[in-house]
Design an enzyme around this catalytic site. Structure first.
Site, PDB file in Angstrom:
ATOM      1  N   ARG A   1     107.051  24.812  77.396  1.00  0.00           N
ATOM      2  CA  ARG A   1     106.782  24.970  78.821  1.00  0.00           C
ATOM      3  C   ARG A   1     107.184  23.687  79.525  1.00  0.00           C
ATOM      4  NH1 ARG A   1     100.921  25.238  81.740  1.00  0.00           N
ATOM      5  NH2 ARG A   1     101.313  22.983  81.772  1.00  0.00           N
TER       6      ARG A   1
ATOM      7  N   HIS B   1     101.144  28.640  88.471  1.00  0.00           N
ATOM      8  CA  HIS B   1      99.718  28.343  88.644  1.00  0.00           C
ATOM      9  C   HIS B   1      99.123  28.889  89.935  1.00  0.00           C
ATOM     10  CE1 HIS B   1      96.155  25.823  87.628  1.00  0.00           C
ATOM     11  NE2 HIS B   1      96.666  25.960  86.420  1.00  0.00           N
TER      12      HIS B   1
ATOM     13  N   GLU C   1     104.685  32.200  84.628  1.00  0.00           N
ATOM     14  CA  GLU C   1     103.242  32.471  84.535  1.00  0.00           C
ATOM     15  C   GLU C   1     102.540  32.290  85.870  1.00  0.00           C
ATOM     16  OE1 GLU C   1     101.350  29.869  81.773  1.00  0.00           O
ATOM     17  OE2 GLU C   1      99.344  30.376  82.454  1.00  0.00           O
TER      18      GLU C   1
ATOM     19  N   TRP D   1      94.854  25.918  93.526  1.00  0.00           N
ATOM     20  CA  TRP D   1      95.324  24.728  92.764  1.00  0.00           C
ATOM     21  C   TRP D   1      96.151  25.179  91.586  1.00  0.00           C
ATOM     22  CZ3 TRP D   1      93.744  23.589  87.605  1.00  0.00           C
ATOM     23  CH2 TRP D   1      94.328  22.407  87.113  1.00  0.00           C
TER      24      TRP D   1
HETATM   25  O1  LIG Z   1      98.522  27.708  81.414  1.00  0.00           O
HETATM   26  C1  LIG Z   1      97.771  26.725  81.302  1.00  0.00           C
HETATM   27  O2  LIG Z   1      97.569  26.100  80.260  1.00  0.00           O
HETATM   28  C2  LIG Z   1      97.051  26.233  82.541  1.00  0.00           C
HETATM   29  O3  LIG Z   1      97.036  27.204  83.522  1.00  0.00           O
HETATM   30  C3  LIG Z   1      95.719  25.683  82.179  1.00  0.00           C
HETATM   31  O4  LIG Z   1      95.932  24.387  81.748  1.00  0.00           O
HETATM   32  C4  LIG Z   1      94.686  25.647  83.300  1.00  0.00           C
HETATM   33  O5  LIG Z   1      95.166  24.827  84.349  1.00  0.00           O
HETATM   34  C5  LIG Z   1      93.401  25.076  82.750  1.00  0.00           C
HETATM   35  O6  LIG Z   1      93.017  25.842  81.641  1.00  0.00           O
HETATM   36  C6  LIG Z   1      92.322  25.091  83.802  1.00  0.00           C
HETATM   37  O7  LIG Z   1      91.108  24.624  83.262  1.00  0.00           O
HETATM   38 MG   LIG Z   2      98.367  28.740  83.181  1.00  0.00          MG
END
Ligand SMILES: O=C(O)[C@@H](O)[C@@H](O)[C@H](O)[C@H](O)CO
Ligand SMILES: [Mg+2]
Length: 402
Positions: free
Chosen positions: A147, A211, A235, A402
């Site tokens: 990623r 996100h 994602e 966020w």
């Molecule tokens: O795909 C991912 O790994 C993220 O979306 C996570 O790191 C997410 O930000 C955290 O689990 C939030 O606590």
């Molecule tokens: Mg994620």
């Protein structure tokens, strides 16, 4: 096998974790992860004050009946706190059942469907050049799927990009506030993947996490712009409370879509899967009701050729990772497993038998899910309140995802 006691262990070896330990009259114990980043004590209280009193004296082998009791019996169904608490009980009971049978957990689910579990790592950089270097470094480490997340010109902090070393989003005694501009991000990200794909070649699977920050049409625009770089998945392209938003994205792009790490039940996933608006479902053991419920989500997904892509960030404990790897070893419609390595301090608190090897992970053969907790060591790391950041639009301060 009667449940004689259960307790919640909250510790903070660099970040907070909530672990449920269930004890039985046969001397066996089971562990479940109950960590909910930024709301840990809510789940700890739900377990301590409302769930554990109902567990004492029950037959630990009755995993399904206990699951239904905790789900329907609460009256107030679903939600991240409730389902993380149920998940912890469920995972601990599966751990116990496997230990009582003397088998690794995947054997109780249906045995091995694959020899190893494909994982993806996280390459994060402050800019395109640094991110390319990090992707190449991860390829050297043996990752076949990576990623890529990078800083965005004109934005101080963005999701997924640490400032040197280990990336941990939760910080501070109050949520930190980040600036956001979708326009700057949309201008930047296609150039990021052009450079990364050019550097890494066609073989490596590339993934990206938007996100939850884009509107549906912006997500469609990004998916379309990334098509030449053949992503494994994009994602959380847009917030998924309205699953119909993914229908719009689908009309515009063939970039595969993944969603679901914030989902906590089958009901959150149903429309997205049945309408084939997504390609991967990201739910995992700790936040989606445990192994019992995750199996139901995977079985529905299999009907529509949607594959699993369990969440595996470092704010999910090694107990979740261990259980998820047994699930991944069994589940027929497996896609990929996220693998953000925990810190040494965390791994010392949670002895485990899973391992990473050349782009894949292997669960162990120890009876159960193969993860334990060193309670004495955990006690040396008391809870420290921490919050996930919030985003505000850079141009006017509007509160944003966020
Ligand atoms: O795909 C991912 O790994 C993220 O979306 C996570 O790191 C997410 O930000 C955290 O689990 C939030 O606590
Ligand atoms: Mg994620």
């Amino acid at each position: 096998m009667k449940i004689t006691a259960a307790r919640v262990i909250v510790c903070c070896p660099g970040r907070n974790f909530v672990t449920l330990k269930i004890e039985t009259d046969q001397g066996l114990t089971g562990l479940g992860d109950a960590t909910l980043n930024g709301r840990e004590l809510a789940v700890a209280s739900y377990l301590n004050d409302h769930v554990i009193p109902c567990l004492i004296g029950r037959d630990a082998h009755q995993i399904e009946d206990i699951w239904q009791y905790l789900y329907k019996g609460a009256y107030w169904r679903r939600g991240p706190v409730t389902m993380s608490a149920i998940a912890a009980v469920d995972t601990a009971l599966w751990d116990l059942k496997a230990k009582a049978a003397g088998l690794p957990l995947y054997q109780l689910l249906g045995g091995r469907s694959r020899s190893r579990v494909l994982v993806y790592g996280h390459a994060n950089g402050r800019d395109i050049e640094h991110t390319v270097d990090e992707v190449l470094r991860h390829r050297e480490m043996g990752f076949l799927a990576i990623r890529a997340q990078s800083g965005v010109p004109g934005l101080d902090k963005v999701y997924g990009v640490g400032h040197g070393g280990f990336y941990e989003p939760a910080d501070g005694s109050l949520p930190s506030e980040h600036d956001w501009s979708s326009e700057k991000y949309l201008r930047h990200t296609p150039a990021l993947f052009a450079a990364v794909r050019e550097a890494v070649g066609p073989e490596v699977h590339l993934l990206h996490d938007a996100h939850h920050r884009l509107t549906p049409i912006e997500a469609a625009r990004l998916g379309k712009a990334l098509e030449p770089f053949h992503l494994f998945w994009l994602e959380d392209a847009t917030p998924a409370e309205n699953p119909q938003a993914f229908a719009l994205i689908r009309q515009h792009t063939t970039t595969p879509l993944a969603v679901g790490e914030v989902f906590n039940s089958l009901w959150d996933c149903k429309a997205l899967i049945e309408q084939q608006w997504i390609d991967y479902i990201r739910t995992t053991v700790v936040h989606a009701g445990g192994i019992s419920h995750l199996r139901r989500i995977a079985d529905l997904a299999a009907l529509y050729q949607v594959r699993t892509g369990c969440h595996g960030a470092t704010d999910l404990s090694p107990v979740c990772m261990g259980a998820a790897l047994h699930f991944d070893t069994w589940v027929p419609n497996f896609g990929i497993q996220e693998y953000m390595p925990h810190t040494e301090a965390t791994l010392e608190v949670f002895p485990h038998d899973y391992r990473f090897e050349q782009g894949f992970m292997h669960c162990g053969e120890t009876p159960g899910h193969g993860v334990d907790i060193d309670e004495a060591l955990a006690a040396r790391y008391p809870y420290q309140r921490a919050y996930l950041p919030v985003n505000r639009l850079q141009h006017d301060g509007t509160l944003w995802s966020w």
